[in-house]
Design a protein around this motif. Structure first.
Motif, PDB file in Angstrom:
ATOM      1  N   VAL A  55     -33.589 -10.641 -10.920  1.00  0.00           N
ATOM      2  CA  VAL A  55     -34.645  -9.620 -10.899  1.00  0.00           C
ATOM      3  C   VAL A  55     -35.102  -9.396 -12.339  1.00  0.00           C
ATOM      4  O   VAL A  55     -34.285  -9.150 -13.231  1.00  0.00           O
ATOM      5  CB  VAL A  55     -34.146  -8.304 -10.286  1.00  0.00           C
ATOM      6  CG1 VAL A  55     -35.228  -7.219 -10.373  1.00  0.00           C
ATOM      7  CG2 VAL A  55     -33.720  -8.520  -8.840  1.00  0.00           C
ATOM      8  N   VAL A  56     -36.402  -9.510 -12.549  1.00  0.00           N
ATOM      9  CA  VAL A  56     -36.979  -9.349 -13.880  1.00  0.00           C
ATOM     10  C   VAL A  56     -37.844  -8.094 -13.887  1.00  0.00           C
ATOM     11  O   VAL A  56     -38.815  -7.996 -13.139  1.00  0.00           O
ATOM     12  CB  VAL A  56     -37.833 -10.570 -14.279  1.00  0.00           C
ATOM     13  CG1 VAL A  56     -38.398 -10.390 -15.693  1.00  0.00           C
ATOM     14  CG2 VAL A  56     -36.991 -11.848 -14.201  1.00  0.00           C
ATOM     15  N   ALA A  69     -38.616 -10.262  -7.984  1.00  0.00           N
ATOM     16  CA  ALA A  69     -37.414 -10.841  -7.376  1.00  0.00           C
ATOM     17  C   ALA A  69     -37.585 -12.348  -7.245  1.00  0.00           C
ATOM     18  O   ALA A  69     -38.538 -12.824  -6.622  1.00  0.00           O
ATOM     19  CB  ALA A  69     -37.173 -10.215  -6.010  1.00  0.00           C
ATOM     20  N   LEU A  70     -36.638 -13.104  -7.816  1.00  0.00           N
ATOM     21  CA  LEU A  70     -36.716 -14.561  -7.831  1.00  0.00           C
ATOM     22  C   LEU A  70     -35.482 -15.164  -7.169  1.00  0.00           C
ATOM     23  O   LEU A  70     -34.358 -14.698  -7.388  1.00  0.00           O
ATOM     24  CB  LEU A  70     -36.821 -15.071  -9.270  1.00  0.00           C
ATOM     25  CG  LEU A  70     -38.120 -14.718 -10.001  1.00  0.00           C
ATOM     26  CD1 LEU A  70     -37.905 -14.683 -11.491  1.00  0.00           C
ATOM     27  CD2 LEU A  70     -39.207 -15.715  -9.638  1.00  0.00           C
ATOM     28  N   SER A  71     -35.681 -16.212  -6.404  1.00  0.00           N
ATOM     29  CA  SER A  71     -34.568 -16.910  -5.756  1.00  0.00           C
ATOM     30  C   SER A  71     -34.037 -18.010  -6.660  1.00  0.00           C
ATOM     31  O   SER A  71     -34.719 -18.469  -7.592  1.00  0.00           O
ATOM     32  CB  SER A  71     -35.029 -17.523  -4.433  1.00  0.00           C
ATOM     33  OG  SER A  71     -35.950 -18.582  -4.681  1.00  0.00           O
ATOM     34  N   GLY A 238     -41.228 -11.668  -4.313  1.00  0.00           N
ATOM     35  CA  GLY A 238     -42.105 -10.499  -4.295  1.00  0.00           C
ATOM     36  C   GLY A 238     -41.578  -9.449  -5.241  1.00  0.00           C
ATOM     37  O   GLY A 238     -40.865  -9.761  -6.203  1.00  0.00           O
ATOM     38  N   TYR A 239     -41.924  -8.192  -4.962  1.00  0.00           N
ATOM     39  CA  TYR A 239     -41.535  -7.071  -5.812  1.00  0.00           C
ATOM     40  C   TYR A 239     -40.536  -6.179  -5.071  1.00  0.00           C
ATOM     41  O   TYR A 239     -40.805  -5.741  -3.944  1.00  0.00           O
ATOM     42  CB  TYR A 239     -42.757  -6.253  -6.220  1.00  0.00           C
ATOM     43  CG  TYR A 239     -43.813  -7.070  -6.930  1.00  0.00           C
ATOM     44  CD1 TYR A 239     -43.609  -7.532  -8.226  1.00  0.00           C
ATOM     45  CD2 TYR A 239     -45.007  -7.395  -6.296  1.00  0.00           C
ATOM     46  CE1 TYR A 239     -44.570  -8.290  -8.877  1.00  0.00           C
ATOM     47  CE2 TYR A 239     -45.976  -8.150  -6.930  1.00  0.00           C
ATOM     48  CZ  TYR A 239     -45.750  -8.598  -8.226  1.00  0.00           C
ATOM     49  OH  TYR A 239     -46.696  -9.353  -8.866  1.00  0.00           O
ATOM     50  N   SER A 248     -50.298  -7.646  -1.416  1.00  0.00           N
ATOM     51  CA  SER A 248     -51.614  -7.839  -2.034  1.00  0.00           C
ATOM     52  C   SER A 248     -51.608  -8.925  -3.097  1.00  0.00           C
ATOM     53  O   SER A 248     -52.652  -9.514  -3.404  1.00  0.00           O
ATOM     54  CB  SER A 248     -52.099  -6.521  -2.657  1.00  0.00           C
ATOM     55  OG  SER A 248     -51.259  -6.122  -3.730  1.00  0.00           O
ATOM     56  N   THR A 249     -50.432  -9.220  -3.652  1.00  0.00           N
ATOM     57  CA  THR A 249     -50.338 -10.201  -4.744  1.00  0.00           C
ATOM     58  C   THR A 249     -49.968 -11.589  -4.246  1.00  0.00           C
ATOM     59  O   THR A 249     -50.442 -12.596  -4.785  1.00  0.00           O
ATOM     60  CB  THR A 249     -49.305  -9.735  -5.784  1.00  0.00           C
ATOM     61  OG1 THR A 249     -49.662  -8.429  -6.255  1.00  0.00           O
ATOM     62  CG2 THR A 249     -49.243 -10.690  -6.974  1.00  0.00           C
ATOM     63  N   PHE A 250     -49.116 -11.663  -3.212  1.00  0.00           N
ATOM     64  CA  PHE A 250     -48.698 -12.943  -2.641  1.00  0.00           C
ATOM     65  C   PHE A 250     -49.344 -13.060  -1.250  1.00  0.00           C
ATOM     66  O   PHE A 250     -48.993 -12.303  -0.343  1.00  0.00           O
ATOM     67  CB  PHE A 250     -47.174 -13.022  -2.547  1.00  0.00           C
ATOM     68  CG  PHE A 250     -46.486 -12.988  -3.877  1.00  0.00           C
ATOM     69  CD1 PHE A 250     -46.230 -14.161  -4.585  1.00  0.00           C
ATOM     70  CD2 PHE A 250     -46.100 -11.777  -4.448  1.00  0.00           C
ATOM     71  CE1 PHE A 250     -45.598 -14.127  -5.821  1.00  0.00           C
ATOM     72  CE2 PHE A 250     -45.467 -11.736  -5.684  1.00  0.00           C
ATOM     73  CZ  PHE A 250     -45.224 -12.920  -6.372  1.00  0.00           C
ATOM     74  N   VAL A 251     -50.269 -13.990  -1.117  1.00  0.00           N
ATOM     75  CA  VAL A 251     -51.089 -14.045   0.094  1.00  0.00           C
ATOM     76  C   VAL A 251     -51.042 -15.437   0.719  1.00  0.00           C
ATOM     77  O   VAL A 251     -50.811 -16.443   0.030  1.00  0.00           O
ATOM     78  CB  VAL A 251     -52.554 -13.663  -0.209  1.00  0.00           C
ATOM     79  CG1 VAL A 251     -52.633 -12.236  -0.735  1.00  0.00           C
ATOM     80  CG2 VAL A 251     -53.163 -14.625  -1.233  1.00  0.00           C
TER      81      VAL A 251
END
Length: 380
Positions: A55-56, A69-71, A238-239, A248-251
């Motif tokens: 998480v950044v 959040a990154l995998s 995502g966040y 709204s950011t990842f579509v």
């Protein structure tokens, strides 16, 4: 399914490296936190979805805070594609803070390559300390190449130091990103024998995924109403705690998941040219003026590689561009240079010379602080 989220201070990059290794291997997810940074308004959760490894936190230079959040899959896919684009795995000199994605990228790529990064001591960046770290870097047969990642202000400081410049010229690639690299600065590096690779990306893309304007690996690009969209295996989940912003950011589009960057860009013959933030436009005298393009032109002038262009309210024109710099700059000269390229409305109304331009720990300009200096009414 969930796993615990462990917050870890970044004053010891080696500890962050160990935490990231554990997270990538399936252990607790990692949240690197700068001890000196202000906390986000909402506390981080104790647990995160099982897919989340890192998480950044980012407050950004202009926007509101968020937790990206990154995998493991996204991080390692970005690392593998970057290695392929650069010519293979190698050893890294870490010169960037490890609570920012660019610094975490260096650690991820080191983990993926099985190498140990040589660390420049955190804090104020020093060219001599960078040269020392370059001397300590050890590579091996499986990962023989030498890499580092810098922001433009760090590159400029290295090029002002003869020993550090010589060390930098020995790297197979020097990634430079975080903001646009001024053309004169890049030319200085090239003239010194430094192999510069400009990068573009975000925390939401596991860091840089466009090198010298060309997307690497399976990264896809598209322009939608002038906005740059990116897709590929390196996208964030995502966040955390913000489903609305995530949606709204990842579509979804054309069967693919896309990240909306919020940046204006052009794409010609597969090469991406980022023009600046879509919302970083002033209306001056009824004309739209993109501050990113004005800033790029200002930075073409000698000694102005770190100049910043911000906005100021104007009773006559609505808003006007203002240059903030740490080096003297003649107003009429910059007005003529910018006006010749972008027209009268784009000409800066003022030049403010400061002892030091406010910067974030990442090496990026602190644009909120800069704007409050240029236009005190904006901070009220």
């Amino acid at each position: 399914m969930v796993r615990p989220l462990v917050a870890l201070g970044t004053s010891d990059p080696s500890a962050v490296l160990r935490g990231l290794e554990a997270a990538l291997a399936g252990g607790p997810a990692l949240l690197p936190v700068a001890e000196s940074a202000p906390a986000l308004p909402t506390p981080a959760p104790a647990d995160v979805p099982r897919r989340v490894a890192l998480v950044v936190e980012t407050s950004g230079s202009t926007g509101t805070g968020k937790r990206v959040a990154l995998s493991s899959e996204a991080l390692l896919a970005g690392a593998a594609a970057a290695d392929a684009a650069l010519g293979g795995p190698g050893g890294w000199v870490l010169a960037l803070p490890t609570h920012y994605i660019a610094g975490l990228n260096v650690l991820t790529r080191s983990v993926a390559a099985g190498t140990t990064p040589s660390i420049v001591a955190p804090g104020h960046f020093d060219a001599a300390a960078f040269a020392d770290a370059a001397d300590r870097l050890v590579t091996g047969p499986a990962a023989p190449r030498r890499y580092t990642s810098l922001v433009p202000v760090q590159l400029a400081r290295v090029l002002d130091d003869e020993r550090a410049t010589s060390a930098l010229a020995g790297f197979d690639a020097v990634l430079v990103g975080g903001q646009a690299t001024p053309a004169p600065l890049r030319q200085r590096a090239v003239d010194a024998g430094v192999h510069v690779v400009t990068t573009y990306g975000a925390s939401e893309t596991s860091g840089g995924c466009v090198y010298d304007g060309v997307p690497f690996g399976t990264v896809g690009t598209e322009l939608v109403d002038g906005e740059l969209w990116l897709r590929g295996p390196m996208l964030a989940e995502g966040y955390l705690g913000d489903d609305e912003r995530t949606a709204s950011t990842f579509v979804e589009r054309d069967g693919h998941r896309w990240y909306r960057t919020g940046d204006a860009a052009t794409i010609e013959d597969g090469t991406v040219r980022v023009l600046g933030r879509l919302d970083d436009v002033v209306i001056s005298g009824g004309e739209k003026v993109p501050l990113g393009l004005v800033e790029r032109l200002v930075r073409e002038l000698p000694g102005q590689e770190s100049a910043v262009v911000t906005r100021r309210a104007s009773g006559e024109w609505g808003e006007v561009p203002v240059v903030v710099t740490a080096r003297p700059l003649d107003l009429e000269r910059v007005r003529a240079h910018v006006g010749a390229a972008l027209g009268r409305a784009a000409r800066p109304a003022d030049v403010l010379v400061l002892d030091e331009v406010p910067m974030l720990a990442s090496g990026k300009p602190d644009r909120r602080a800069i704007r409050s200096i240029a236009d005190p009414s904006a901070a009220s």
